[in-house]
Write an enzyme that holds these catalytic residues in place. Structure first.
Site, PDB file in Angstrom:
ATOM      1  CG  ASP A   1      -2.041   0.960   1.114  1.00  0.00           C
ATOM      2  OD1 ASP A   1      -1.795   2.116   0.705  1.00  0.00           O
ATOM      3  OD2 ASP A   1      -3.180   0.559   1.407  1.00  0.00           O
TER       4      ASP A   1
ATOM      5  CG  PHE B   1      -0.351   5.093 -13.345  1.00  0.00           C
ATOM      6  CD1 PHE B   1      -0.976   5.766 -14.377  1.00  0.00           C
ATOM      7  CD2 PHE B   1       0.896   4.529 -13.587  1.00  0.00           C
ATOM      8  CE1 PHE B   1      -0.380   5.889 -15.620  1.00  0.00           C
ATOM      9  CE2 PHE B   1       1.505   4.641 -14.824  1.00  0.00           C
ATOM     10  CZ  PHE B   1       0.868   5.319 -15.842  1.00  0.00           C
TER      11      PHE B   1
ATOM     12  CB  SER C   1      -8.780  13.370 -14.213  1.00  0.00           C
ATOM     13  OG  SER C   1     -10.036  13.284 -14.839  1.00  0.00           O
TER      14      SER C   1
ATOM     15  CB  THR D   1     -12.522  15.007 -13.541  1.00  0.00           C
ATOM     16  OG1 THR D   1     -13.772  15.156 -12.903  1.00  0.00           O
ATOM     17  CG2 THR D   1     -11.436  14.910 -12.497  1.00  0.00           C
TER      18      THR D   1
ATOM     19  CE1 TYR E   1     -10.106  10.148  -9.629  1.00  0.00           C
ATOM     20  CE2 TYR E   1     -11.491  11.361 -11.185  1.00  0.00           C
ATOM     21  CZ  TYR E   1     -10.352  10.629 -10.919  1.00  0.00           C
ATOM     22  OH  TYR E   1      -9.453  10.374 -11.923  1.00  0.00           O
TER      23      TYR E   1
ATOM     24  CE  LYS F   1      -6.670  11.456 -10.136  1.00  0.00           C
ATOM     25  NZ  LYS F   1      -5.476  10.664  -9.869  1.00  0.00           N
TER      26      LYS F   1
ATOM     27  NE  ARG G   1     -22.595   9.772 -15.829  1.00  0.00           N
ATOM     28  CZ  ARG G   1     -21.560   9.064 -16.268  1.00  0.00           C
ATOM     29  NH1 ARG G   1     -21.429   7.796 -15.909  1.00  0.00           N
ATOM     30  NH2 ARG G   1     -20.680   9.589 -17.089  1.00  0.00           N
TER      31      ARG G   1
HETATM   32  P1  NAD Z   1      -7.064   1.740 -11.907  1.00  0.00           P
HETATM   33  O1  NAD Z   1      -7.971   1.740 -10.741  1.00  0.00           O
HETATM   34  O2  NAD Z   1      -7.245   0.690 -12.930  1.00  0.00           O
HETATM   35  O3  NAD Z   1      -5.540   1.759 -11.427  1.00  0.00           O
HETATM   36  C1  NAD Z   1      -5.138   2.370 -10.231  1.00  0.00           C
HETATM   37  C2  NAD Z   1      -4.267   1.364  -9.491  1.00  0.00           C
HETATM   38  O4  NAD Z   1      -3.839   1.942  -8.263  1.00  0.00           O
HETATM   39  C3  NAD Z   1      -5.029   0.087  -9.143  1.00  0.00           C
HETATM   40  O5  NAD Z   1      -4.296  -1.024  -9.588  1.00  0.00           O
HETATM   41  C4  NAD Z   1      -5.131   0.118  -7.617  1.00  0.00           C
HETATM   42  O6  NAD Z   1      -5.124  -1.171  -7.074  1.00  0.00           O
HETATM   43  C5  NAD Z   1      -3.912   0.949  -7.257  1.00  0.00           C
HETATM   44  N1  NAD Z   1      -4.005   1.657  -5.980  1.00  0.00           N
HETATM   45  C6  NAD Z   1      -4.960   2.496  -5.541  1.00  0.00           C
HETATM   46  N2  NAD Z   1      -4.669   2.949  -4.317  1.00  0.00           N
HETATM   47  C7  NAD Z   1      -3.482   2.408  -3.968  1.00  0.00           C
HETATM   48  C8  NAD Z   1      -2.650   2.481  -2.828  1.00  0.00           C
HETATM   49  N3  NAD Z   1      -2.966   3.232  -1.747  1.00  0.00           N
HETATM   50  N4  NAD Z   1      -1.494   1.777  -2.804  1.00  0.00           N
HETATM   51  C9  NAD Z   1      -1.144   1.008  -3.859  1.00  0.00           C
HETATM   52  N5  NAD Z   1      -1.887   0.882  -4.972  1.00  0.00           N
HETATM   53  C10 NAD Z   1      -3.043   1.579  -5.021  1.00  0.00           C
HETATM   54  O7  NAD Z   1      -7.196   3.186 -12.592  1.00  0.00           O
HETATM   55  P2  NAD Z   1      -6.668   3.670 -13.995  1.00  0.00           P
HETATM   56  O8  NAD Z   1      -7.833   3.820 -14.893  1.00  0.00           O
HETATM   57  O9  NAD Z   1      -5.513   2.862 -14.431  1.00  0.00           O
HETATM   58  O10 NAD Z   1      -6.195   5.135 -13.586  1.00  0.00           O
HETATM   59  C11 NAD Z   1      -4.863   5.393 -13.192  1.00  0.00           C
HETATM   60  C12 NAD Z   1      -4.792   6.822 -12.687  1.00  0.00           C
HETATM   61  O11 NAD Z   1      -5.271   7.707 -13.708  1.00  0.00           O
HETATM   62  C13 NAD Z   1      -5.662   7.090 -11.459  1.00  0.00           C
HETATM   63  O12 NAD Z   1      -4.979   7.983 -10.622  1.00  0.00           O
HETATM   64  C14 NAD Z   1      -6.891   7.748 -12.048  1.00  0.00           C
HETATM   65  O13 NAD Z   1      -7.522   8.608 -11.125  1.00  0.00           O
HETATM   66  C15 NAD Z   1      -6.321   8.514 -13.216  1.00  0.00           C
HETATM   67  N6  NAD Z   1      -7.288   8.752 -14.294  1.00  0.00           N
HETATM   68  C16 NAD Z   1      -7.963   7.707 -14.851  1.00  0.00           C
HETATM   69  C17 NAD Z   1      -8.895   7.935 -15.852  1.00  0.00           C
HETATM   70  C18 NAD Z   1      -9.672   6.813 -16.484  1.00  0.00           C
HETATM   71  O14 NAD Z   1     -10.677   7.087 -17.136  1.00  0.00           O
HETATM   72  N7  NAD Z   1      -9.281   5.567 -16.338  1.00  0.00           N
HETATM   73  C19 NAD Z   1      -9.127   9.247 -16.305  1.00  0.00           C
HETATM   74  C20 NAD Z   1      -8.411  10.286 -15.724  1.00  0.00           C
HETATM   75  C21 NAD Z   1      -7.479  10.038 -14.719  1.00  0.00           C
HETATM   76  C1  UD1 Z   2     -16.359  10.070 -16.312  1.00  0.00           C
HETATM   77  C2  UD1 Z   2     -16.224  10.836 -15.022  1.00  0.00           C
HETATM   78  C3  UD1 Z   2     -15.014  11.752 -15.130  1.00  0.00           C
HETATM   79  C4  UD1 Z   2     -13.758  10.954 -15.483  1.00  0.00           C
HETATM   80  C5  UD1 Z   2     -14.028  10.195 -16.791  1.00  0.00           C
HETATM   81  C6  UD1 Z   2     -12.888   9.334 -17.209  1.00  0.00           C
HETATM   82  C7  UD1 Z   2     -18.528  10.990 -14.181  1.00  0.00           C
HETATM   83  C8  UD1 Z   2     -19.671  11.912 -13.897  1.00  0.00           C
HETATM   84  N1  UD1 Z   2     -17.442  11.575 -14.774  1.00  0.00           N
HETATM   85  O1  UD1 Z   2     -16.523  11.035 -17.291  1.00  0.00           O
HETATM   86  O2  UD1 Z   2     -14.796  12.439 -13.925  1.00  0.00           O
HETATM   87  O3  UD1 Z   2     -12.659  11.819 -15.655  1.00  0.00           O
HETATM   88  O4  UD1 Z   2     -15.188   9.354 -16.599  1.00  0.00           O
HETATM   89  O5  UD1 Z   2     -12.737   8.293 -16.305  1.00  0.00           O
HETATM   90  O6  UD1 Z   2     -18.568   9.832 -13.877  1.00  0.00           O
HETATM   91  N2  UD1 Z   2     -22.783   7.360 -20.876  1.00  0.00           N
HETATM   92  C9  UD1 Z   2     -23.991   6.793 -21.183  1.00  0.00           C
HETATM   93  N3  UD1 Z   2     -24.314   5.604 -20.590  1.00  0.00           N
HETATM   94  C10 UD1 Z   2     -23.493   4.960 -19.737  1.00  0.00           C
HETATM   95  C11 UD1 Z   2     -22.247   5.542 -19.425  1.00  0.00           C
HETATM   96  C12 UD1 Z   2     -21.928   6.746 -20.009  1.00  0.00           C
HETATM   97  O7  UD1 Z   2     -24.766   7.346 -21.959  1.00  0.00           O
HETATM   98  O8  UD1 Z   2     -23.855   3.884 -19.218  1.00  0.00           O
HETATM   99  C13 UD1 Z   2     -22.414   8.621 -21.522  1.00  0.00           C
HETATM  100  C14 UD1 Z   2     -22.142   9.762 -20.553  1.00  0.00           C
HETATM  101  O9  UD1 Z   2     -23.321  10.481 -20.295  1.00  0.00           O
HETATM  102  C15 UD1 Z   2     -21.097  10.582 -21.344  1.00  0.00           C
HETATM  103  C16 UD1 Z   2     -20.331   9.528 -22.144  1.00  0.00           C
HETATM  104  O10 UD1 Z   2     -21.181   8.387 -22.202  1.00  0.00           O
HETATM  105  O11 UD1 Z   2     -21.742  11.445 -22.251  1.00  0.00           O
HETATM  106  C17 UD1 Z   2     -19.025   9.112 -21.500  1.00  0.00           C
HETATM  107  O12 UD1 Z   2     -19.272   8.738 -20.152  1.00  0.00           O
HETATM  108  P1  UD1 Z   2     -18.116   8.122 -19.217  1.00  0.00           P
HETATM  109  O13 UD1 Z   2     -17.432   7.040 -19.927  1.00  0.00           O
HETATM  110  O14 UD1 Z   2     -18.724   7.828 -17.890  1.00  0.00           O
HETATM  111  O15 UD1 Z   2     -17.065   9.316 -19.085  1.00  0.00           O
HETATM  112  P2  UD1 Z   2     -17.292  10.837 -18.609  1.00  0.00           P
HETATM  113  O16 UD1 Z   2     -18.698  11.142 -18.345  1.00  0.00           O
HETATM  114  O17 UD1 Z   2     -16.580  11.705 -19.583  1.00  0.00           O
END
Ligand code: NAD
Ligand code: UD1
Length: 357
Positions: free
Chosen positions: A58, A80, A124, A126, A148, A152, A291
């Site tokens: 962790d 990450f 992100s 976001t 969340y 960030k 949503r």
């Molecule tokens: P993920 O959940 O698949 O990967 C994150 C990893 O971190 C996981 O394997 C989890 O087990 C590990 N983790 C979490 N807390 C921990 C801790 N305290 N110690 C050790 N390991 C820990 O997520 P992802 O989609 O690969 O995203 C990676 C990063 O990018 C995250 O910080 C996420 O917030 C950011 N991000 C993701 C997205 C997306 O859509 N996937 C979008 C924007 C930003």
């Molecule tokens: C979501 C997160 C955002 C994060 C991003 C990438 C929310 C509110 N926002 O954004 O913070 O950075 O993921 O991880 O969760 N949609 C549908 N049906 C579904 C799912 C999604 O219509 O079942 C639509 C959504 O309204 C949106 C698009 O698909 O228009 C993409 O959605 P999603 O994949 O959840 O990503 P974000 O909304 O961009």
């Protein structure tokens, strides 16, 4: 010299590990599997034919993290690790603040102690909240709308303060747009727990027959077809962006923020249609209420990353859907095989992991 990857078993981390190994980097990976499975680590070694040290730790555990810095020559860190589900963060905000912020503090304190000052951080899109205009450039106003997103934003501010206090640091903050797709091998991909929140894994699970139909969240937005528009980026392109950012922090000091997106937006209905073509499957859907918290349109201005990092997303929407489908089709239940973990600190080897390349 090695690169420490926190959260390397996760979706984006695992793809980045593959690209780093393919490029010849030595990596050390840390994960506590709170949102991932050991099988992902095994698959990274299978895809690349490379071995690496893995720590089942962790990140909040400072003592164990120090051991990693003592046992390895860490040159830079790609961070990450974090919790990432927006909806969940509203229900358990303290866990999100505790895990995401405290782990980053522990990481930075340890890096400082061991004089490792090169960091690439996963932020992100976001942090832009409800953007006033698109494409969104890095200097657009910032406003997180949920716990969340606030983690960030807070971490970005912490890192800015850290740099002000010591300009020997070199930090890249990467703001990802919507990562989708999977490695072309179909061996690693996104493996959400339970019913997916995000669009692409939801569509993929409808296609494979695990879910009945997709709920499309609203069709009255001011977009071409009324459904929400997003900047979907192939996870391998995103992973490659980390290699460019790593080069940047390796050869210069400073703190910079980069959007990692394609600069193009696709609607929900366009995504459904692209996935139907890629998979040859019909995706039944129905229109439901929007949503809460969703924005109509969100896509990046990716010019800064292109000019400063020499990075550009190359893979188009068809490849994203084909690769997402290959992963889903080959792994109906994701990484179902869960390897046994013996030590809470370090998994030494056997067929699982190996200490050095
Ligand atoms: P993920 O959940 O698949 O990967 C994150 C990893 O971190 C996981 O394997 C989890 O087990 C590990 N983790 C979490 N807390 C921990 C801790 N305290 N110690 C050790 N390991 C820990 O997520 P992802 O989609 O690969 O995203 C990676 C990063 O990018 C995250 O910080 C996420 O917030 C950011 N991000 C993701 C997205 C997306 O859509 N996937 C979008 C924007 C930003
Ligand atoms: C979501 C997160 C955002 C994060 C991003 C990438 C929310 C509110 N926002 O954004 O913070 O950075 O993921 O991880 O969760 N949609 C549908 N049906 C579904 C799912 C999604 O219509 O079942 C639509 C959504 O309204 C949106 C698009 O698909 O228009 C993409 O959605 P999603 O994949 O959840 O990503 P974000 O909304 O961009």
């Amino acid at each position: 010299m090695a690169i420490l990857i926190t959260g390397g078993a996760g979706y984006i981390g695992s793809h980045t590990c593959v690209e780093l190994l393919n490029a010849g980097y030595e990596i050390v990976v840390l994960d506590n599997f709170i949102n991932s499975k050991p099988e992902a680590i095994k698959r990274i070694t299978e895809i690349t034919g490379c071995t690496f040290k893995f720590y089942y730790n962790d990140l909040l555990d400072k003592k164990s993290l120090e051991e990693i810095f003592l046992e390895n020559k860490i040159e830079a860190v790609i961070h990450f690790a974090g919790l990432k589900a927006v909806g969940e963060s509203v229900y358990i905000p303290l866990q999100y603040y505790h895990n995401n912020i405290l782990s980053t503090l522990v990481l930075c304190e340890t890096m400082k102690k061991y004089n490792v000052k090169k960091l690439v951080f996963s932020s992100s899109a976001t942090v832009y909240g409800a953007p006033e205009k698109c494409p969104i450039s890095e200097n657009s106003p910032l406003r997180a709308l949920n716990p969340y997103g606030r983690t960030k934003l807070m971490i970005e501010e912490i890192l800015q303060d850290l740099y002000v206090s010591d300009t020997n640091w070199s930090i890249s903050i990467l703001r990802y747009f919507n990562p989708i797709g999977a490695h072309e091998s179909g061996q690693i991909g996104e493996d959400p727990h339970g019913v997916p929140n995000n669009l692409m894994p939801y569509i993929a699970q409808v296609a494979i027959g695990k879910l009945k139909e997709l709920n499309v969240f609203g069709d009255q937005y001011s977009t071409n077809d009324g459904t929400g528009v997003r900047d979907y980026i192939h996870v391998v392109d995103l992973a490659l962006g980390h290699l460019r950012a790593l080069e940047k922090v390796t050869y210069s000091t400073g703190i910079e923020v980069y959007n990692l997106g394609t600069g193009k937006g696709y609607s929900v209905l366009e995504m459904i249609s692209a996935f139907e073509i890629a998979s040859g499957k019909k995706i039944p859907y129905k229109i439901v209420d929007p949503r809460p918290g969703d924005v109509a349109v969100c896509y990046a201005d990716p010019v800064k990353a292109m000019e400063s990092l020499g990075w550009i997303a190359k893979k188009g929407i068809n490849e994203m859907c084909e690769d997402a489908w290959r992963w889903q089709n080959k792994n109906k239940n994701g990484y179902e095989k869960n390897l046994h973990i013996e030590s809470p600190h370090f998994i030494p080897s056997e067929d699982f992991l190996i200490r050095s390349k």
